[in-house]
Motif scaffolding. Structure first.
Motif, PDB file in Angstrom:
ATOM      1  N   VAL A  13       0.838  -1.198   0.000  1.00  0.00           N
ATOM      2  CA  VAL A  13       0.000   0.000   0.000  1.00  0.00           C
ATOM      3  C   VAL A  13       0.878   1.255   0.000  1.00  0.00           C
ATOM      4  O   VAL A  13       0.587   2.227  -0.707  1.00  0.00           O
ATOM      5  CB  VAL A  13      -0.968   0.002   1.211  1.00  0.00           C
ATOM      6  CG1 VAL A  13      -1.641   1.349   1.382  1.00  0.00           C
ATOM      7  CG2 VAL A  13      -2.013  -1.091   1.049  1.00  0.00           C
ATOM      8  N   VAL A  16       2.257   1.746  -3.534  1.00  0.00           N
ATOM      9  CA  VAL A  16       1.201   2.228  -4.436  1.00  0.00           C
ATOM     10  C   VAL A  16       0.898   3.698  -4.152  1.00  0.00           C
ATOM     11  O   VAL A  16       0.738   4.506  -5.079  1.00  0.00           O
ATOM     12  CB  VAL A  16      -0.066   1.355  -4.308  1.00  0.00           C
ATOM     13  CG1 VAL A  16      -1.244   1.978  -5.030  1.00  0.00           C
ATOM     14  CG2 VAL A  16       0.206  -0.045  -4.843  1.00  0.00           C
ATOM     15  N   ALA A  17       0.842   4.069  -2.879  1.00  0.00           N
ATOM     16  CA  ALA A  17       0.585   5.466  -2.520  1.00  0.00           C
ATOM     17  C   ALA A  17       1.718   6.368  -3.003  1.00  0.00           C
ATOM     18  O   ALA A  17       1.463   7.497  -3.444  1.00  0.00           O
ATOM     19  CB  ALA A  17       0.391   5.600  -1.016  1.00  0.00           C
ATOM     20  N   PHE A  20       1.113   6.942  -6.706  1.00  0.00           N
ATOM     21  CA  PHE A  20       0.038   7.907  -6.914  1.00  0.00           C
ATOM     22  C   PHE A  20       0.498   9.323  -6.566  1.00  0.00           C
ATOM     23  O   PHE A  20       0.138  10.288  -7.231  1.00  0.00           O
ATOM     24  CB  PHE A  20      -1.204   7.545  -6.083  1.00  0.00           C
ATOM     25  CG  PHE A  20      -2.130   6.600  -6.771  1.00  0.00           C
ATOM     26  CD1 PHE A  20      -3.062   7.066  -7.690  1.00  0.00           C
ATOM     27  CD2 PHE A  20      -2.074   5.249  -6.512  1.00  0.00           C
ATOM     28  CE1 PHE A  20      -3.924   6.200  -8.330  1.00  0.00           C
ATOM     29  CE2 PHE A  20      -2.925   4.366  -7.147  1.00  0.00           C
ATOM     30  CZ  PHE A  20      -3.858   4.834  -8.061  1.00  0.00           C
ATOM     31  N   ALA A  21       1.295   9.463  -5.520  1.00  0.00           N
ATOM     32  CA  ALA A  21       1.780  10.782  -5.115  1.00  0.00           C
ATOM     33  C   ALA A  21       2.697  11.378  -6.185  1.00  0.00           C
ATOM     34  O   ALA A  21       2.685  12.587  -6.413  1.00  0.00           O
ATOM     35  CB  ALA A  21       2.506  10.696  -3.776  1.00  0.00           C
ATOM     36  N   PRO A  38       1.025  13.473   0.472  1.00  0.00           N
ATOM     37  CA  PRO A  38       0.762  12.031   0.346  1.00  0.00           C
ATOM     38  C   PRO A  38       2.044  11.207   0.236  1.00  0.00           C
ATOM     39  O   PRO A  38       2.109  10.097   0.758  1.00  0.00           O
ATOM     40  CB  PRO A  38      -0.065  11.927  -0.939  1.00  0.00           C
ATOM     41  CG  PRO A  38      -0.649  13.267  -1.148  1.00  0.00           C
ATOM     42  CD  PRO A  38       0.332  14.239  -0.563  1.00  0.00           C
ATOM     43  N   ALA A  42       3.068   8.253   2.706  1.00  0.00           N
ATOM     44  CA  ALA A  42       3.338   6.929   2.134  1.00  0.00           C
ATOM     45  C   ALA A  42       4.732   6.442   2.507  1.00  0.00           C
ATOM     46  O   ALA A  42       4.926   5.261   2.801  1.00  0.00           O
ATOM     47  CB  ALA A  42       3.183   6.974   0.615  1.00  0.00           C
ATOM     48  N   LEU A  76      -6.574   2.602   4.653  1.00  0.00           N
ATOM     49  CA  LEU A  76      -5.490   3.219   3.891  1.00  0.00           C
ATOM     50  C   LEU A  76      -5.551   2.814   2.427  1.00  0.00           C
ATOM     51  O   LEU A  76      -5.265   3.625   1.538  1.00  0.00           O
ATOM     52  CB  LEU A  76      -4.140   2.833   4.494  1.00  0.00           C
ATOM     53  CG  LEU A  76      -3.795   3.507   5.811  1.00  0.00           C
ATOM     54  CD1 LEU A  76      -2.560   2.874   6.431  1.00  0.00           C
ATOM     55  CD2 LEU A  76      -3.592   4.992   5.618  1.00  0.00           C
ATOM     56  N   ALA A  77      -5.921   1.570   2.169  1.00  0.00           N
ATOM     57  CA  ALA A  77      -6.042   1.123   0.781  1.00  0.00           C
ATOM     58  C   ALA A  77      -7.174   1.863   0.067  1.00  0.00           C
ATOM     59  O   ALA A  77      -7.059   2.191  -1.116  1.00  0.00           O
ATOM     60  CB  ALA A  77      -6.278  -0.383   0.735  1.00  0.00           C
ATOM     61  N   VAL A  80      -6.314   5.696  -1.109  1.00  0.00           N
ATOM     62  CA  VAL A  80      -5.582   5.952  -2.353  1.00  0.00           C
ATOM     63  C   VAL A  80      -6.526   6.235  -3.529  1.00  0.00           C
ATOM     64  O   VAL A  80      -6.392   7.259  -4.184  1.00  0.00           O
ATOM     65  CB  VAL A  80      -4.600   4.798  -2.658  1.00  0.00           C
ATOM     66  CG1 VAL A  80      -3.955   4.969  -4.013  1.00  0.00           C
ATOM     67  CG2 VAL A  80      -3.541   4.712  -1.571  1.00  0.00           C
ATOM     68  N   THR A  83      -8.841   9.591  -2.943  1.00  0.00           N
ATOM     69  CA  THR A  83      -8.228  10.918  -3.013  1.00  0.00           C
ATOM     70  C   THR A  83      -8.468  11.616  -4.351  1.00  0.00           C
ATOM     71  O   THR A  83      -8.879  12.770  -4.356  1.00  0.00           O
ATOM     72  CB  THR A  83      -6.729  10.835  -2.682  1.00  0.00           C
ATOM     73  OG1 THR A  83      -6.593  10.385  -1.331  1.00  0.00           O
ATOM     74  CG2 THR A  83      -6.050  12.177  -2.832  1.00  0.00           C
ATOM     75  N   LEU A  88      -7.915  15.190  -1.278  1.00  0.00           N
ATOM     76  CA  LEU A  88      -7.175  14.608  -0.159  1.00  0.00           C
ATOM     77  C   LEU A  88      -7.819  14.905   1.195  1.00  0.00           C
ATOM     78  O   LEU A  88      -8.006  13.995   2.004  1.00  0.00           O
ATOM     79  CB  LEU A  88      -5.728  15.107  -0.160  1.00  0.00           C
ATOM     80  CG  LEU A  88      -4.861  14.539   0.966  1.00  0.00           C
ATOM     81  CD1 LEU A  88      -4.723  13.032   0.829  1.00  0.00           C
ATOM     82  CD2 LEU A  88      -3.504  15.183   0.991  1.00  0.00           C
TER      83      LEU A  88
END
Length: 140
Positions: A13, A16-17, A20-21, A38, A42, A76-77, A80, A83, A88
């Motif tokens: 996670v 992955v975050a 995405f960030a 983020p 992360a 948390l999953a 992502v 957001t 956010l």
């Protein structure tokens, strides 16, 4: 071996975050970008879960599924993909309220007050004090 599942999933996670960030941009034109907050969160999640992974690897017992850490991981999953949809700060408000009310069994009013204070503090710190643009919603 099963003790490694939770920290491994949280590490995933975190990765992955971080990806995405990166899409939001960490730095732009000499100032922090929308993906900085983020990415920092992360990175902290990734470091903590990797540290827990190292500790869990040394244990030889069969752990029981801990529903609270699993709930945090699920929240948390969901944070992502939520957001980009709602932004956010609203996504964090949903996450904080959900964890406090459903997982920690806090009273609804108290959970709303704490979530509101956390979001207000995040907005004041990042948007106003540091001038970091936070990820906005793609819907509005």
């Amino acid at each position: 071996m099963t003790a490694l599942i939770g920290p491994a999933l949280l590490s995933l996670v975190g990765v992955v975050a971080l990806v995405f960030a990166q899409e939001f941009g960490l730095w732009s034109f000499g100032s922090p970008g929308a993906g900085l907050m983020p990415a920092a969160a992360a990175a902290l999640l990734l470091m903590a879960s990797l540290a827990d992974l190292r500790v869990s690897a040394n244990q030889r017992r069969w752990p029981v599924l801990a529903w609270r850490p699993a709930s945090y991981m699920g929240g948390l999953a969901l944070l992502v993909p939520l957001t980009p949809l709602i932004g956010l700060l609203p996504a964090l408000a949903v996450f904080i309220f959900g964890i406090l009310y459903f997982v920690e069994r806090m009273a609804a009013l108290r959970a709303v007050i704490i979530a509101g204070a956390a979001i207000a503090g995040s907005w004041l710190l990042f948007e106003r004090l540091l001038s970091v643009p936070l990820p906005k919603s793609m819907l509005w």
